[in-house]
Enzyme design. Structure first.
Site, PDB file in Angstrom:
ATOM      1  N   SER A  87      56.180  22.325  81.989  1.00 25.51           N
ATOM      2  CA  SER A  87      55.582  23.730  82.109  1.00 25.51           C
ATOM      3  C   SER A  87      55.966  24.902  81.174  1.00 25.51           C
ATOM      4  O   SER A  87      56.958  24.441  80.233  1.00 25.51           O
ATOM      5  CB  SER A  87      56.251  24.110  83.657  1.00 25.51           C
ATOM      6  OG  SER A  87      57.781  24.477  83.268  1.00 25.51           O
ATOM      7  N   LYS A  88      55.462  25.798  81.105  1.00 23.34           N
ATOM      8  CA  LYS A  88      55.653  26.770  80.055  1.00 23.34           C
ATOM      9  C   LYS A  88      56.838  27.554  79.847  1.00 23.34           C
ATOM     10  O   LYS A  88      57.510  27.702  79.036  1.00 23.34           O
ATOM     11  CB  LYS A  88      54.762  27.871  80.360  1.00 23.34           C
ATOM     12  CG  LYS A  88      54.398  28.775  79.102  1.00 23.34           C
ATOM     13  CD  LYS A  88      52.880  29.364  78.953  1.00 23.34           C
ATOM     14  CE  LYS A  88      52.988  30.324  77.699  1.00 23.34           C
ATOM     15  NZ  LYS A  88      52.483  29.850  76.491  1.00 23.34           N
ATOM     16  N   ARG A  89      57.432  27.323  81.209  1.00 23.51           N
ATOM     17  CA  ARG A  89      58.737  27.940  81.385  1.00 23.51           C
ATOM     18  C   ARG A  89      60.040  27.261  80.449  1.00 23.51           C
ATOM     19  O   ARG A  89      60.995  27.844  80.117  1.00 23.51           O
ATOM     20  CB  ARG A  89      59.431  28.061  83.017  1.00 23.51           C
ATOM     21  CG  ARG A  89      59.358  29.410  83.331  1.00 23.51           C
ATOM     22  CD  ARG A  89      59.594  29.479  85.001  1.00 23.51           C
ATOM     23  NE  ARG A  89      58.567  28.735  85.597  1.00 23.51           N
ATOM     24  CZ  ARG A  89      58.686  27.596  86.360  1.00 23.51           C
ATOM     25  NH1 ARG A  89      59.948  27.167  86.774  1.00 23.51           N
ATOM     26  NH2 ARG A  89      57.682  27.138  87.320  1.00 23.51           N
TER      27      ARG A  89
END
Ligand code: GLU
Length: 482
Positions: free
Chosen positions: A258-260
Site C-alpha cells: 500500500s501507499k502508506r
C-alpha cells in the site's frame, strides 16, 4: 477465421488513469509486454477511464510517457492508433450502450431503479448481519409494464447483469489452474451506471472481445470478477480469452502493498534515479522466475526467458532492499558513459559544472561505487567540484607534523611531471611509505583528508586521477601550513 482461432497472441495493459503508475501496474504491463514479445504477438495499451470520478487530467499522457520511459513500447494505443481503436474507453460509450441493450433484450440484464439510499441501507444491514454485501435482486424480476412506467417517468436507473443464482462455476486460470466459485456469491454487477457510462466489467469484456484479446493477464484482485466476465462472454455468444491472474504484491510484513508503507508510484522511483534496467529486472522477479533461478536479465533476455507457466501463485514480496541491491548492480555494471548521461540532470539541477567530460566520467565512475540510484550520485561527487571545508578536528589532523611532511613530499613529487597514471601513483605510495616510515592510517587518512575532505573514501590513485596533477597539488598546498 478469427484471430483467436488463429492463436495470434494479443494482450493488453488496461490501466485506469489515476495519476500515477502503480508498481503493480508496471508488473502487469511488463508481463503482458514480455508475453507478447515472446510469442511475436501484439501488446496493446487501453485506457479504462469510465469511472469519471477517478479520472485525473493529464493522467493518460503521464501513463504513456512512463511506459515509454521504462521501454515498454506498445503496438497499439491512444497515441499509436491501430485497427481496433479508439483505445480510450470514454470514446467508446456508444458501443457499450448497444451491447447492454442486447443483454436487456435477451433477458440477461435488467433495469434497476433502486435509490442510492436504499442500497446504502441494504449494505448496512448486510454488514451488521455479517453477510456478503451484494444487491438483493429487488428489481431483478420487475414486470415489463413497471419498467416501462419507470422509464417514461424518467426515474434514474442502472443496468445490472442477471447473473444465475444457482450452481457453481469452474474456470481455468493459467496461474491458479482450476478455480471454482459458488454462483450465489456472485453479485448482479452494475453494467451501465446512472450516468450512462459502463462499469469496468462490461467495458473490459466488450473491448477484450472486440480488440481480439487472446490472453487477459492482470492482478489477482480481478480473479473474483471472472465468473461475471465469463457469463458476459457466454451471454454475448463469444469465446472467452485465456486468463492469467498475477499474484498479489506484498510488503515485507506480508500485508498488501500500500501507499502508506512506502512508494508505489513508478514515477517516484524514476525521479529518484533508479535505472529503468534495475526497476524492470526487479519487477520481473515479482511472481516469476526462470527454472535456473537466474536473477539478472536485460529486457531482451527477459523477452526470451519469460513464460506464463512459471508464474507463482504465492504473493510476491516487494523488497526495497532487493530493489536497491539491483539498482546498485546496474549502476556499477552498465557502461560509465551511459550512467553518466543518465546522471546528468541531477548534476545540472545541483548547479554543478560538468563541462569537463573527461573529469565527469572519472567522477561518475568513482561515485557509482557508493550509490544504488542516480539522485545520490551528486553527494558523492560535489567534493571534486567545490573547495573543501574542514572541521576543527580535521585541522588538527592536517597540522600534525607527519601530515605536513607527507603533503610536502607529495607536492614535490607530483610537481616533477604533468601527467601521472594511477599505477605510477601506486608505486609512489610504496616509495613514500618506505622513505618516510609513515604507514597505514597515519599515511592514508591525512592524505585523503587533504585531497578528498574526508579520511574515508576512494583510494589515493583514483583521487589524484580525478583531480589531475594540478588539482591535487593545489589541494595539498592548501593544507600546508606554510
Ligand atoms: N482497469 C483495470 C485496472 O485498473 C484493469 C483490470 C484488467 O486488466 O482487466 O486495474
Amino acid at each position: 477465421m478469427t484471430r483467436i482461432e488463429a492463436k495470434e497472441v494479443r494482450v493488453r495493459f488496461a490501466p485506469s488513469p489515476t495519476g500515477y503508475l502503480h508498481v503493480g501496474g508496471l508488473r502487469t504491463a511488463l508481463f503482458n509486454y514480455l508475453f507478447a514479445r515472446k510469442n511475436k504477438g501484439k501488446f496493446i495499451l487501453r485506457i479504462e477511464d469510465t469511472d469519471q470520478k477517478r479520472s485525473i487530467p493529464g493522467a493518460v499522457e503521464k501513463l504513456m510517457s512512463t511506459l515509454k520511459a521504462v521501454g515498454l513500447e506498445y503496438d497499439e494505443g491512444p497515441d499509436r492508433g491501430g485497427e481496433f481503436g479508439p483505445y480510450i474507453q470514454t470514446e467508446r460509450s456508444e458501443i457499450y450502450r448497444d451491447h447492454a441493450k442486447t443483454l436487456l433484450e435477451a433477458g440477461q440484464a435488467y433495469y434497476c431503479f433502486c435509490t442510492e439510499e436504499r442500497l446504502e441501507k441494504l449494505r448496512d444491514v448486510q454488514k451488521k448481519t455479517k453477510r456478503p454485501t451484494m444487491y438483493d435482486g429487488k428489481c431483478r424480476d420487475l414486470p415489463k409494464e413497471k419498467v416501462e412506467e419507470n422509464l417514461s417517468k424518467g426515474i434514474p436507473y442502472v443496468i445490472r447483469l442477471k447473473y444465475p443464482k444457482e450452481g457453481r462455476i469452474v474456470f481455468d486460470d493459467i496461474v491458479r489452474q482450476k478455480v471454482a466459485m459458488e454462483n450465489s456469491q456472485v453479485d448482479d454487477q452494475i453494467l451501465i451506471k446512472s450516468d450512462g457510462l459502463p462499469t469496468y466489467h462490461l467495458a473490459s469484456v466488450v473491448d477484450d472481445h472486440l480488440m481480439e484479446i487472446s490472453h487477459v493477464i492482470r492482478g489477482e484482485e480481478w480473479l473474483s470478477s471472472v465468473p461475471k466476465h465469463i457469463y458476459l462472454y457466454e451471454s454475448f455468444g463469444w469465446e472467452a480469452p485465456s486468463f492469467a491472474h498475477l499474484p498479489l504484491l506484498l510488503n515485507s510484513d506480508r500485508s498488501k502493498l500500500s501507499k502508506r508503507q512506502g512508494d508505489v508510484a513508478v514515477e517516484s522511483y524514476l525521479e529518484k534515479g533508479y535505472l529503468t534496467e534495475a526497476l524492470l529486472n526487479f519487477i520481473v522477479l515479482l511472481g516469476w522466475h526462470a527454472a535456473d533461478d537466474r536473477e539478472i536479465y536485460t529486457l531482451q533476455e527477459m523477452e526470451e526467458a519469460f513464460s506464463l507457466d512459471r508464474i507463482n501463485k504465492a504473493g510476491a514480496i516487494f523488497d526495497t532492499e532487493k530493489l536497491n541491491w539491483m539498482g546498485g548492480y546496474y549502476v556499477r555494471h552498465l557502461s560509465v558513459e551511459y550512467v553518466a548521461e543518465k546522471s546528468r540532470p541531477y548534476f545540472e539541477a545541483a548547479g554543478i559544472d560538468i563541462s569537463d567530460n573527461e573529469k565527469y566520467l572519472k567522477v561518475v565512475n568513482m561515485a557509482r561505487d557508493y550509490v544504488y540510484r542516480l539522485s545520490d550520485m551528486v553527494e558523492h561527487a560535489t567534493m571534486f567540484y567545490e573547495d573543501l571545508t574542514f572541521s576543527d578536528e580535521d585541522r588538527i589532523l592536517i597540522e600534525e607534523e607527519n601530515a605536513q611532511r607527507l603533503y610536502s613530499f607529495w607536492v614535490e613529487e607530483l610537481e616533477k611531471k604533468a601527467d601521472w597514471d594511477p599505477e605510477e601513483i601506486s608505486s609512489l605510495i610504496k616509495r613514500a611509505t618506505g622513505e618516510m616510515g609513515i604507514k597505514g592510517k597515519n599515511f592514508y587518512f591525512p592524505l585523503r583528508l587533504a585531497l578528498f575532505g574526508s579520511c574515508h573514501g576512494p583510494d589515493i590513485p583514483t583521487l589524484i586521477d580525478i583531480l589531475g596533477r594540478d588539482g591535487s597539488v593545489k589541494r595539498l598546498k592548501d593544507c600546508l601550513s606554510g
